[in-house]
Design an enzyme around this catalytic site. Structure first.
Site, PDB file in Angstrom:
ATOM      1  N   HIS A   4      -9.518   0.939  -1.373  1.00 12.36           N
ATOM      2  CA  HIS A   4      -9.506   1.591  -0.073  1.00 12.36           C
ATOM      3  C   HIS A   4     -10.934   1.515   0.487  1.00 12.36           C
ATOM      4  CE1 HIS A   4      -5.708   3.164  -1.379  1.00 12.36           C
ATOM      5  NE2 HIS A   4      -5.587   4.024  -0.391  1.00 12.36           N
TER       6      HIS A   4
ATOM      7  N   ASP B 287       1.733   4.023   2.757  1.00  9.45           N
ATOM      8  CA  ASP B 287       0.688   4.850   2.141  1.00  9.45           C
ATOM      9  C   ASP B 287       1.302   6.006   1.337  1.00  9.45           C
ATOM     10  OD1 ASP B 287      -1.915   5.453   1.488  1.00  9.45           O
ATOM     11  OD2 ASP B 287      -2.490   6.214   3.451  1.00  9.45           O
ATOM     12  N   ASP B 288       1.623   7.107   1.986  1.00  8.03           N
ATOM     13  CA  ASP B 288       2.175   8.305   1.318  1.00  8.03           C
ATOM     14  C   ASP B 288       3.352   8.805   2.153  1.00  8.03           C
ATOM     15  OD1 ASP B 288      -0.037   8.806  -0.773  1.00  8.03           O
ATOM     16  OD2 ASP B 288      -1.130   8.575   1.109  1.00  8.03           O
TER      17      ASP B 288
ATOM     18  N   HIS C 184       0.865  -1.191   0.000  1.00 10.09           N
ATOM     19  CA  HIS C 184       0.000   0.000   0.000  1.00 10.09           C
ATOM     20  C   HIS C 184       0.891   1.227   0.000  1.00 10.09           C
ATOM     21  CE1 HIS C 184      -3.774   2.111   1.886  1.00 10.09           C
ATOM     22  NE2 HIS C 184      -3.125   2.919   1.052  1.00 10.09           N
TER      23      HIS C 184
ATOM     24  N   GLU D  54     -11.326   3.450   5.852  1.00 11.56           N
ATOM     25  CA  GLU D  54     -10.300   4.383   6.345  1.00 11.56           C
ATOM     26  C   GLU D  54     -11.052   5.489   7.082  1.00 11.56           C
ATOM     27  OE1 GLU D  54      -8.231   6.566   3.255  1.00 11.56           O
ATOM     28  OE2 GLU D  54      -6.612   7.211   4.606  1.00 11.56           O
TER      29      GLU D  54
ATOM     30  N   HIS E  72       1.282   4.735  -2.468  1.00 11.89           N
ATOM     31  CA  HIS E  72       0.905   5.557  -3.630  1.00 11.89           C
ATOM     32  C   HIS E  72       2.182   6.201  -4.126  1.00 11.89           C
ATOM     33  CE1 HIS E  72      -3.440   5.347  -2.591  1.00 11.89           C
ATOM     34  NE2 HIS E  72      -2.938   5.211  -1.379  1.00 11.89           N
TER      35      HIS E  72
HETATM   36  N1  ADE Z   1      -4.596   8.620  -2.077  1.00  7.74           N
HETATM   37  C1  ADE Z   1      -3.371   8.696  -1.552  1.00  7.74           C
HETATM   38  N2  ADE Z   1      -3.401   8.349  -0.256  1.00  7.74           N
HETATM   39  C2  ADE Z   1      -4.686   8.030   0.038  1.00  7.74           C
HETATM   40  C3  ADE Z   1      -5.343   7.583   1.209  1.00  7.74           C
HETATM   41  N3  ADE Z   1      -4.712   7.391   2.372  1.00  7.74           N
HETATM   42  N4  ADE Z   1      -6.673   7.381   1.147  1.00  7.74           N
HETATM   43  C4  ADE Z   1      -7.334   7.582   0.007  1.00  7.74           C
HETATM   44  N5  ADE Z   1      -6.755   7.986  -1.111  1.00  7.74           N
HETATM   45  C5  ADE Z   1      -5.434   8.207  -1.104  1.00  7.74           C
HETATM   46 ZN    ZN Z   2      -3.768   4.730   0.428  1.00  4.26          ZN
END
Ligand code: ADE
Ligand code: ZN
Length: 349
Positions: free
Chosen positions: A206, A287-288, A26, A209, A28
């Site tokens: 997703h 994630d990011d 996971h 969340e 991005h």
């Molecule tokens: N795009 C990038 N990170 C995300 C996240 N945590 N939730 C939904 N979309 C995303």
């Molecule tokens: Zn994500």
């Protein structure tokens, strides 16, 4: 405080979390765009940024919810214009992943963020795929791309995106669903996921969340996804937890993301240890990472630091779960499991 200086955990456990082989499922790729690279690409491409410096941009990374993050995340991606930009972005991620002993990465990309600005689909996919090949050659990391549909856009737009990506079918293994969860439930994308399924693509989404537990069930039952990204709000439904455990539905959990986006108040309150106890195939991911303060090993280190009862057994289970949840063959999973046990024997045996 840097994770490595957290005093509460023994050194061998920290070494194990860092050195054990692991998969990241996971991530991005646009979320691995560090402010330094944003500025470098802006200069290279003649893009004017609304921030005077790297420090000023980084200082803006204070989020109150998912949408407040997404607004900055899409703005950051505006510096990505050419195939080499996508290569540089992804290769920078692989350098960090290699340092974290990631042996396999399944990487999300958001083509609509780029094609809407006139960037050709081919530039996006070729730049990313080239970096995947180079990472395998230089670091031995295997990887695969997963095309995400932006759920705040229409299903027709998702169909058009899938169509535009099909000439590059050999470069991605599946589709996912990301962006603003509120007001955009999984069922909005039922037809395009059915089409992707017919095409033999893997399916993930997703869910859970910011959205409630019921959206996890809809993603499973209507979209027929094989993994749930995040899914932490399953804790609201004991029946769903029981189902996820029984069916071994993987959750790709992202602890630092959940704190930064205020999904949980802090890491001590994070439900991942309880989900492991309940027998779920939960995994740790970043994630990011450029926005949330850490790559995958930072997520492991900080979560373990916040939960003193987590030890070698949970570390091993999380790495095994990451292999089990990946879209690779059984033999490769068994090879990684043997490598994992050799590392555990060496560092914690
Ligand atoms: N795009 C990038 N990170 C995300 C996240 N945590 N939730 C939904 N979309 C995303
Ligand atoms: Zn994500």
């Amino acid at each position: 405080m840097a994770a490595d200086t957290l005093p509460s955990r023994p050194d061998p456990l920290r070494a194990l979390l860092r050195r054990m082989p692991k998969a990241e499922l996971h991530l991005h790729i646009e979320g691995s765009l560090e402010p330094e690279l944003i500025f470098r690409l802006a200069a290279r491409n003649g893009v004017k940024l609304p921030y005077p410096s790297v420090e000023a941009l980084r200082a803006a990374y204070a989020f109150t919810d998912l949408q407040s993050f997404l607004d900055l995340y899409y703005a950051g991606a505006s510096v990505l214009l050419k195939e080499e930009d996508f290569f540089d972005l992804a290769f920078a991620y692989f350098e960090r992943a290699a340092a974290d002993n990631v042996v396999h990465a399944e990487i999300f990309f958001d083509p609509q963020t780029h094609t809407a600005r006139g960037v050709p689909m081919a530039a996006v996919v070729h730049g990313l795929a080239h970096a995947c090949q180079r990472a395998h050659a230089e670091y031995g990391i295997s990887s695969a791309l997963v095309l995400c549909f932006l759920r705040h856009l229409s299903e027709d737009d998702a169909f058009a995106t899938l169509e535009a990506a099909l000439p590059h079918r050999q470069h991605f293994i599946g589709v996912g669903l990301d962006s603003s969860e509120r007001g955009h439930p999984p069922e909005k994308f039922a037809r395009v996921f059915a089409r992707a399924r017919e095409l033999g693509l893997h399916l993930v989404a997703h869910a859970g969340e910011e959205g409630p537990a019921a959206t996890i069930e809809t993603a499973l039952d209507v979209l027929k996804v094989e993994r749930i990204d995040h899914g932490v709000r399953c804790t609201e439904s004991p029946a769903l937890i029981e189902r996820l455990a029984r069916q071994r539905v993987p959750l790709t959990v992202c602890p630092l993301s959940n704190v930064k986006l205020c999904v949980v108040p802090d890491l001590a309150a994070h439900p991942l240890p309880a989900l492991l106890d309940a027998g779920l195939c939960a995994t740790i991911n970043s994630d990011d990472p450029a926005y949330f303060g850490g790559y995958v090993v930072d997520n492991y280190l900080q979560l373990f630091a916040a939960h003193p009862r987590m030890g070698v057994q949970q570390a091993r289970q999380l790495a095994l779960n990451s292999f089990e949840a990946s879209f690779v063959g059984a033999e490769q999973k068994a090879r990684w499991a043997r490598e994992l046990d050799a590392v555990i024997e060496r560092l914690a045996g």
